[in-house]
Design an enzyme around this catalytic site. Structure first.
Site, PDB file in Angstrom:
ATOM      1  N   SER A  61      40.416  37.103  37.520  1.00  0.00           N
ATOM      2  CA  SER A  61      40.597  37.936  36.328  1.00  0.00           C
ATOM      3  C   SER A  61      40.195  37.247  35.021  1.00  0.00           C
ATOM      4  O   SER A  61      40.100  37.921  33.988  1.00  0.00           O
ATOM      5  CB  SER A  61      42.050  38.393  36.224  1.00  0.00           C
ATOM      6  OG  SER A  61      42.298  39.377  37.176  1.00  0.00           O
ATOM      7  N   LYS A  64      37.431  38.798  33.269  1.00  0.00           N
ATOM      8  CA  LYS A  64      37.586  40.036  32.491  1.00  0.00           C
ATOM      9  C   LYS A  64      37.287  39.813  31.007  1.00  0.00           C
ATOM     10  O   LYS A  64      36.846  40.725  30.319  1.00  0.00           O
ATOM     11  CB  LYS A  64      38.999  40.603  32.676  1.00  0.00           C
ATOM     12  CG  LYS A  64      39.240  41.131  34.103  1.00  0.00           C
ATOM     13  CD  LYS A  64      40.712  41.450  34.344  1.00  0.00           C
ATOM     14  CE  LYS A  64      40.945  41.945  35.769  1.00  0.00           C
ATOM     15  NZ  LYS A  64      42.376  42.079  36.105  1.00  0.00           N
ATOM     16  N   TYR A 189      32.545  44.342  39.552  1.00  0.00           N
ATOM     17  CA  TYR A 189      33.888  43.799  39.332  1.00  0.00           C
ATOM     18  C   TYR A 189      34.243  42.776  40.420  1.00  0.00           C
ATOM     19  O   TYR A 189      34.727  41.674  40.122  1.00  0.00           O
ATOM     20  CB  TYR A 189      34.913  44.945  39.282  1.00  0.00           C
ATOM     21  CG  TYR A 189      36.331  44.444  39.247  1.00  0.00           C
ATOM     22  CD1 TYR A 189      36.849  43.854  38.092  1.00  0.00           C
ATOM     23  CD2 TYR A 189      37.155  44.514  40.370  1.00  0.00           C
ATOM     24  CE1 TYR A 189      38.143  43.354  38.073  1.00  0.00           C
ATOM     25  CE2 TYR A 189      38.445  44.021  40.352  1.00  0.00           C
ATOM     26  CZ  TYR A 189      38.930  43.436  39.204  1.00  0.00           C
ATOM     27  OH  TYR A 189      40.211  42.933  39.186  1.00  0.00           O
ATOM     28  N   TYR A 240      49.188  39.631  31.635  1.00  0.00           N
ATOM     29  CA  TYR A 240      49.780  40.866  32.182  1.00  0.00           C
ATOM     30  C   TYR A 240      51.193  41.099  31.669  1.00  0.00           C
ATOM     31  O   TYR A 240      51.466  40.880  30.493  1.00  0.00           O
ATOM     32  CB  TYR A 240      49.738  40.845  33.718  1.00  0.00           C
ATOM     33  CG  TYR A 240      48.372  40.519  34.220  1.00  0.00           C
ATOM     34  CD1 TYR A 240      47.320  41.390  33.977  1.00  0.00           C
ATOM     35  CD2 TYR A 240      48.103  39.334  34.872  1.00  0.00           C
ATOM     36  CE1 TYR A 240      46.037  41.085  34.392  1.00  0.00           C
ATOM     37  CE2 TYR A 240      46.819  39.029  35.291  1.00  0.00           C
ATOM     38  CZ  TYR A 240      45.806  39.903  35.051  1.00  0.00           C
ATOM     39  OH  TYR A 240      44.554  39.601  35.455  1.00  0.00           O
ATOM     40  N   VAL A 258      44.055  35.196  39.719  1.00  0.00           N
ATOM     41  CA  VAL A 258      44.820  34.905  40.937  1.00  0.00           C
ATOM     42  C   VAL A 258      44.261  33.724  41.729  1.00  0.00           C
ATOM     43  O   VAL A 258      44.882  33.270  42.680  1.00  0.00           O
ATOM     44  CB  VAL A 258      44.984  36.138  41.867  1.00  0.00           C
ATOM     45  CG1 VAL A 258      45.871  37.188  41.250  1.00  0.00           C
ATOM     46  CG2 VAL A 258      43.639  36.700  42.280  1.00  0.00           C
TER      47      VAL A 258
HETATM   48  O1  DON Z   1      41.268  42.779  41.618  1.00  0.00           O
HETATM   49  C1  DON Z   1      41.889  41.891  42.179  1.00  0.00           C
HETATM   50  O2  DON Z   1      42.881  42.135  42.844  1.00  0.00           O
HETATM   51  C2  DON Z   1      41.440  40.440  42.072  1.00  0.00           C
HETATM   52  N1  DON Z   1      40.117  40.281  42.464  1.00  0.00           N
HETATM   53  C3  DON Z   1      41.580  39.860  40.716  1.00  0.00           C
HETATM   54  C4  DON Z   1      42.860  40.046  40.087  1.00  0.00           C
HETATM   55  C5  DON Z   1      43.377  38.917  39.285  1.00  0.00           C
HETATM   56  O3  DON Z   1      42.883  37.813  39.203  1.00  0.00           O
HETATM   57  C6  DON Z   1      44.643  39.247  38.657  1.00  0.00           C
HETATM   58  N2  DON Z   1      45.147  38.138  37.972  1.00  0.00           N
HETATM   59  N3  DON Z   1      46.066  37.489  37.962  1.00  0.00           N
END
Ligand code: DON
Length: 304
Positions: A61, A64, A189, A240, A258
């Site tokens: 993320s 982003k 994405y 978040y 993540v």
């Molecule tokens: O969309 C997702 O679930 C993951 N590829 C990325 C999400 C993410 O890194 C959320 N962050 N903490």
């Protein structure tokens, strides 16, 4: 400084055992839960690091903020924020519920998945390949690292398991938020999440923002206005539904992923990249957050 970083890593390692490594893809689950590293790049180009600063991980993320910069450069601020809001959602990053129930009919902000997928759909290019290449090239440019690439196995895992993301993307298409091809937006994405780097890579990204969107050679890549938008959204939405608490504890614009990374901007001073793949319940690096809190207190970095 390096002594301080070593000391803070030792102190905060304890928290790695309390977190959980992301396991929605087998490849992510392979990360060493006990890893913890930090890399700092100052505006003057000095570098300080300690711990697992050169371990590779996917930026997830953290991407982003990069796609948001490029989408604003491509489309202008007004268009981007006509499709995505600027408000904290107070919900988990992958939550779907407010998409339908809120009167806005657009994702709350570009840092949650729904907002980021909408942003990915705005990146210009002839086709998916061209759009992602532009995003990867832009990432290389602002991190001043020509060797970045995506981790193909993780990209495949994201695409194979991203059912909730797909559901949100199709909903956004139905609402007219995504104007182009849904599958293409989703794939961009998934690919941006799979870009691989180290704590050094994200410290360079943070340093670019700390330097107000200007590269080491003095070249301005984004306007002061865009840099300000990104840093503000990092403070309000970057962690978040922990963003408020993180702002109180650390007091610096930050974006987590993540994969275990946290990209933290100390405006006008330095960029900090932290890596600690054991996550808290909100999906943020647990030990990484504690490490940043200590560092912010030790060096008096809190901007508020
Ligand atoms: O969309 C997702 O679930 C993951 N590829 C990325 C999400 C993410 O890194 C959320 N962050 N903490």
């Amino acid at each position: 400084m390096e002594e301080l970083l070593k000391k803070l890593i030792e102190k905060n390692k304890i928290y790695t055992s309390e977190g959980t490594v992301a396991n929605y893809i087998p490849e992510l689950d392979k990360a060493n839960k006990n890893a913890l590293g930090i890399f700092i790049t100052t505006i003057d180009g000095e570098e300080f690091y300690a711990g697992d600063y050169d371990t590779k991980f996917t930026i997830q993320s953290i991407s982003k903020i990069i796609s948001l910069m490029l989408a604003i450069l491509d489309n202008g601020e007004d268009y981007v924020f006509s499709k995505v809001g600027m408000e904290p959602s107070g919900d988990p990053f992958n939550s779907i519920r407010k998409l339908e129930t809120s009167s806005r009919k657009k994702p709350y902000n570009p840092m949650i998945n729904a907002g980021a997928i909408a942003v990915a759909s705005m990146i210009k290019g002839k086709n998916e390949h061209d759009k992602f290449s532009r995003l990867l090239d832009f990432t290389k440019l602002i991190t001043e690292n020509n060797f970045l690439d995506l981790n193909y196995k993780i990209y495949c895992g994201e695409a194979e398991t991203g059912f909730k993301n797909a559901a949100m993307a199709y909903f956004l298409k139905g609402e007219g938020i995504i104007e182009g091809d849904v599958k293409e937006a989703l794939n961009i994405y998934f690919k941006q999440c799979s870009i691989e780097g180290t704590a050094q890579t994200i410290s360079k990204l943070a340093k670019f923002l700390a330097n107000d969107g200007v590269l080491t050679n003095g070249e301005r890549i984004i306007s002061t206005r865009i840099a300000k938008i990104i840093k503000t959204l990092m403070v309000t939405c970057g962690m978040y539904d922990s963003s408020g608490e993180f702002a109180v504890r650390v007091g610096l614009p930050s974006k987590s992923g993540v994969g275990g990374g946290i990209c933290t901007v100390v405006p006008g001073k330095m960029g900090i990249g932290v890596f600690g793949p054991a996550l808290d319940k909100k999906g943020n690096s647990l030990a990484g957050g504690h490490l940043l809190e200590d560092l912010s207190n030790e060096l008096n970095l809190n901007i508020f």
